[in-house]
Design a protein around this motif. Structure first.
Motif, PDB file in Angstrom:
ATOM      1  N   TYR A 151      -4.808  38.537 -56.199  1.00 47.52           N
ATOM      2  CA  TYR A 151      -4.254  39.859 -55.939  1.00 47.52           C
ATOM      3  C   TYR A 151      -3.770  40.497 -57.235  1.00 47.52           C
ATOM      4  CZ  TYR A 151      -4.253  38.445 -51.066  1.00 47.52           C
ATOM      5  OH  TYR A 151      -4.626  38.020 -49.827  1.00 47.52           O
ATOM      6  N   GLU A 152      -4.241  41.713 -57.500  1.00 47.93           N
ATOM      7  CA  GLU A 152      -3.773  42.442 -58.669  1.00 47.93           C
ATOM      8  C   GLU A 152      -2.287  42.758 -58.529  1.00 47.93           C
ATOM      9  OE1 GLU A 152      -4.846  46.357 -61.371  1.00 47.93           O
ATOM     10  OE2 GLU A 152      -5.871  46.086 -59.465  1.00 47.93           O
ATOM     11  N   TYR A 153      -1.880  43.109 -57.323  1.00 51.87           N
ATOM     12  CA  TYR A 153      -0.470  43.406 -57.026  1.00 51.87           C
ATOM     13  C   TYR A 153      -0.077  42.665 -55.760  1.00 51.87           C
ATOM     14  CZ  TYR A 153      -1.041  47.444 -60.107  1.00 51.87           C
ATOM     15  OH  TYR A 153      -1.290  48.263 -61.177  1.00 51.87           O
ATOM     16  N   PRO A 207       2.889  42.378 -52.630  1.00 50.37           N
ATOM     17  CA  PRO A 207       3.674  43.423 -51.952  1.00 50.37           C
ATOM     18  C   PRO A 207       4.962  43.812 -52.675  1.00 50.37           C
ATOM     19  CG  PRO A 207       2.828  41.877 -50.348  1.00 50.37           C
ATOM     20  CD  PRO A 207       2.495  41.318 -51.701  1.00 50.37           C
ATOM     21  N   HIS A 208       5.714  42.832 -53.171  1.00 52.91           N
ATOM     22  CA  HIS A 208       6.957  43.193 -53.857  1.00 52.91           C
ATOM     23  C   HIS A 208       6.684  43.939 -55.157  1.00 52.91           C
ATOM     24  CE1 HIS A 208       6.117  39.387 -55.974  1.00 52.91           C
ATOM     25  NE2 HIS A 208       6.880  39.861 -56.938  1.00 52.91           N
ATOM     26  N   GLU A 209       5.562  43.655 -55.791  1.00 53.34           N
ATOM     27  CA  GLU A 209       5.193  44.374 -57.015  1.00 53.34           C
ATOM     28  C   GLU A 209       4.777  45.806 -56.690  1.00 53.34           C
ATOM     29  OE1 GLU A 209       3.547  40.431 -59.409  1.00 53.34           O
ATOM     30  OE2 GLU A 209       2.164  41.626 -58.200  1.00 53.34           O
ATOM     31  N   LEU A 210       4.058  45.985 -55.584  1.00 51.09           N
ATOM     32  CA  LEU A 210       3.671  47.333 -55.157  1.00 51.09           C
ATOM     33  C   LEU A 210       4.905  48.173 -54.832  1.00 51.09           C
ATOM     34  CD1 LEU A 210       0.630  46.579 -52.841  1.00 51.09           C
ATOM     35  CD2 LEU A 210       0.570  47.850 -54.987  1.00 51.09           C
ATOM     36  N   GLN A 231       1.393  38.372 -66.504  1.00 51.70           N
ATOM     37  CA  GLN A 231       1.355  36.932 -66.755  1.00 51.70           C
ATOM     38  C   GLN A 231       0.923  36.172 -65.507  1.00 51.70           C
ATOM     39  OE1 GLN A 231       5.301  36.129 -68.179  1.00 51.70           O
ATOM     40  NE2 GLN A 231       4.860  36.865 -70.247  1.00 51.70           N
ATOM     41  N   ARG A 232       1.433  36.592 -64.333  1.00 51.55           N
ATOM     42  CA  ARG A 232       1.017  35.972 -63.074  1.00 51.55           C
ATOM     43  C   ARG A 232      -0.474  36.151 -62.855  1.00 51.55           C
ATOM     44  NH1 ARG A 232      -0.845  37.948 -58.693  1.00 51.55           N
ATOM     45  NH2 ARG A 232      -0.085  40.044 -59.091  1.00 51.55           N
ATOM     46  N   LEU A 233      -0.956  37.343 -63.125  1.00 54.10           N
ATOM     47  CA  LEU A 233      -2.370  37.637 -62.961  1.00 54.10           C
ATOM     48  C   LEU A 233      -3.223  36.764 -63.885  1.00 54.10           C
ATOM     49  CD1 LEU A 233      -4.230  39.538 -61.368  1.00 54.10           C
ATOM     50  CD2 LEU A 233      -3.962  41.200 -63.189  1.00 54.10           C
ATOM     51  N   SER A 289      -8.498  41.397 -56.633  1.00 49.41           N
ATOM     52  CA  SER A 289      -8.539  42.366 -55.551  1.00 49.41           C
ATOM     53  C   SER A 289      -7.345  43.303 -55.598  1.00 49.41           C
ATOM     54  CB  SER A 289      -8.548  41.632 -54.215  1.00 49.41           C
ATOM     55  OG  SER A 289      -8.626  42.552 -53.177  1.00 49.41           O
ATOM     56  N   ARG A 290      -7.617  44.553 -55.345  1.00 49.44           N
ATOM     57  CA  ARG A 290      -6.591  45.590 -55.329  1.00 49.44           C
ATOM     58  C   ARG A 290      -6.268  45.892 -53.862  1.00 49.44           C
ATOM     59  NH1 ARG A 290      -6.602  50.740 -59.310  1.00 49.44           N
ATOM     60  NH2 ARG A 290      -5.753  49.187 -60.695  1.00 49.44           N
ATOM     61  N   HIS A 291      -5.582  44.954 -53.225  1.00 45.71           N
ATOM     62  CA  HIS A 291      -5.228  45.112 -51.819  1.00 45.71           C
ATOM     63  C   HIS A 291      -4.065  46.084 -51.653  1.00 45.71           C
ATOM     64  CE1 HIS A 291      -8.035  42.157 -50.680  1.00 45.71           C
ATOM     65  NE2 HIS A 291      -7.387  41.667 -49.651  1.00 45.71           N
ATOM     66  N   ARG A 292      -3.980  46.623 -50.460  1.00 46.79           N
ATOM     67  CA  ARG A 292      -2.901  47.519 -50.068  1.00 46.79           C
ATOM     68  C   ARG A 292      -2.146  46.854 -48.923  1.00 46.79           C
ATOM     69  NH1 ARG A 292      -7.242  49.361 -51.998  1.00 46.79           N
ATOM     70  NH2 ARG A 292      -7.673  51.485 -52.578  1.00 46.79           N
TER      71      ARG A 292
END
Length: 188
Positions: A4-6, A8-11, A97-99, A117-120
């Motif tokens: 995941y690119e982001y 939920p907490h990052e989004l 860094q996580r990515l 993946s750029r999930h929403r």
């Protein structure tokens, strides 16, 4: 392997930071109050079957809005700027860094081209089916990450629409799928 690119907490964090850019203290204070009200409404709302919920999203956003006003005071700025927010900068560095760590782990496991993946985050609402349960009464709400609204609907139905699943037990069908993180126009 899905990366995941982001998360939920990052989004939620990044969406607030992006939206706050250029706002003054009065505007930030108004958005803090709105975030607190939303979190309050979510606390008294019905429980959801997953950890990712309206409550968790509202609280994540509220924490970020509440954090921005003191940053503006500390930096003595009239308008919020992400570049002056050391925590926002640090969090973005941690996300990257996580990515990179996730990609390195995938490569270590032998995945030659890991998919980023750029999930929403989508909110899936349900309504009672006529003749079952109480018609017109909202059914359960589920939040989950997916690549698109269509993928979210397919995934939630695969999990909760089967025999014994949440929708079968409550006599509900999917009525709406809405992207809630990031909000449209925030990131992608």
């Amino acid at each position: 392997m899905l990366i995941y690119e982001y998360l939920p907490h990052e989004l939620a964090r990044l969406g607030v930071v992006v939206r706050a850019a250029g706002l003054d203290r009065r505007q930030v204070a108004a958005l803090v109050r709105l975030a607190q009200e939303r979190a309050g409404r979510a606390r008294v709302g019905p429980a959801e079957p997953h950890h990712l919920s309206e409550l968790s999203i509202a609280e994540l956003r509220c924490v970020q809005w509440e954090r921005i006003a003191p940053v503006m005071d500390r930096e003595q700025v009239a308008m919020y700027a992400r570049s002056l927010d050391s925590r926002a900068v640090r969090c973005e560095e941690q996300r990257l860094q996580r990515l990179m760590a996730d990609v390195a782990e995938a490569e270590r496991l032998g995945v030659t081209a890991p998919e980023i993946s750029r999930h929403r985050v989508c909110r899936i609402g349900a309504w009672a089916v006529a003749g079952r349960s109480r018609p017109g009464v909202p059914g359960p709400v589920v939040h989950l990450m997916a690549a698109s609204a269509e993928a979210a609907a397919k995934r939630v139905w695969a999990v909760h629409g089967k025999d014994g699943g949440l929708y079968r037990r409550t006599g509900c069908r999917i009525a709406s799928v809405e992207q809630v993180l990031p909000e449209f126009g925030e990131l992608f």
